[in-house]
Design a protein around this motif. Structure first.
Motif: not given
Ligand SMILES: *Cc1c(COP(=O)(O)O)cnc(C)c1O
Length: 223
Positions: A177-187, A203-207, A170-175, A133-140
């Motif tokens: 928007p990534h959770f919200a994106f994943l939820r929309e894609l799954a939906k 806890e945020n992810a559960i929200g 990504p480690a250094d930003v609020p997560s 979701t963060g389009e990070e080159p080093q990440k799977g």
């Protein structure tokens, strides 16, 4: 076992936080699976977590999992084993034999290797597609722009049992928007599972609808 065992304390604390997060977001506790991320943990430490009622474990490396889990699975057949790390096609046979759920399906070649082994071994494996979701080159994870095509390919062409999506923000930003994106894609793809949230943000992810939170440090301590 001493009541002061830190794993015992950690697990009850995490369970309480999961309960509260579910209550805050009006979700039922049964929807949220706590996966203990047990990379680098010994079999004895894993047994302590099982004694506390943990039934889902996540490992990152096939090689390490092979050293611990064939024995542990014999002892505790009720445990569900998840693969949450990167996966190489040449490990597909071992992965299919060992795991119940694979969270890191992120390209066609892995999907093909898994489908072939699942057929050969006649095993049921639940798959989740990892999205970078963060389009990070080093990440799977598959790039978000290629996600729709990969989900369709794995589901329709390969007939894999794709049940959900996974991300590691990504480690250094609020997560969130990534959770919200994943939820929309799954939906959009009618996928019921969302594997997201770690020690710092479960806890945020559960929200945001997480069904599988992967917790390592908060449960076992610093690696
Ligand atoms: C290690 C790991 C976790 C757990 O991370 P913590 O921050 O220790 O809770 C979750 N997901 C994946 C993919 C991991 O590799």
């Amino acid at each position: 076992m001493s009541p002061l065992n830190p794993i015992t304390q950690n697990i009850s604390g995490i369970r309480e936080r999961i309960r509260e997060a579910c209550a805050r977001s009006g979700r039922s506790l049964e929807e949220v699976h706590l996966i203990a991320a047990s990379k680098t943990q010994s079999s004895d430490v894993i047994r302590q977590a099982i004694a506390e009622g943990i039934t889902h474990f996540g490992e990152n490396r096939v090689q390490e999992a092979l050293e611990k889990w064939p024995m542990l699975k014999k002892e505790y057949p009720h445990v569900t084993l998840h693969h949450i790390g990167a996966l190489q096609s040449n490990k597909a046979a071992e992965a299919v034999a060992l795991y119940d759920v694979i969270h890191s399906l992120d390209r066609k070649s892995i999907g093909e290797a898994l489908a072939k082994e699942i057929e050969k071994q006649q095993k049921k494996i639940i798959c989740m597609i990892q999205i970078n979701t963060g389009e990070e080159p080093q990440k799977g994870g598959v790039q978000p722009s290629d996600a729709d095509a990969l989900i369709r390919f794995c589901t329709n062409d390969l007939r894999l049992d794709v049940q959900g999506l996974m991300c590691i923000p990504p480690a250094d930003v609020p997560s969130f928007p990534h959770f919200a994106f994943l939820r929309e894609l799954a939906k959009r793809h009618a996928l019921p599972f969302l594997s997201m949230g770690m020690s710092s943000d479960f806890e945020n992810a559960i929200g945001f609808g997480a069904t599988h939170v992967r917790v390592g440090t908060a449960l076992f301590g610093e690696r």
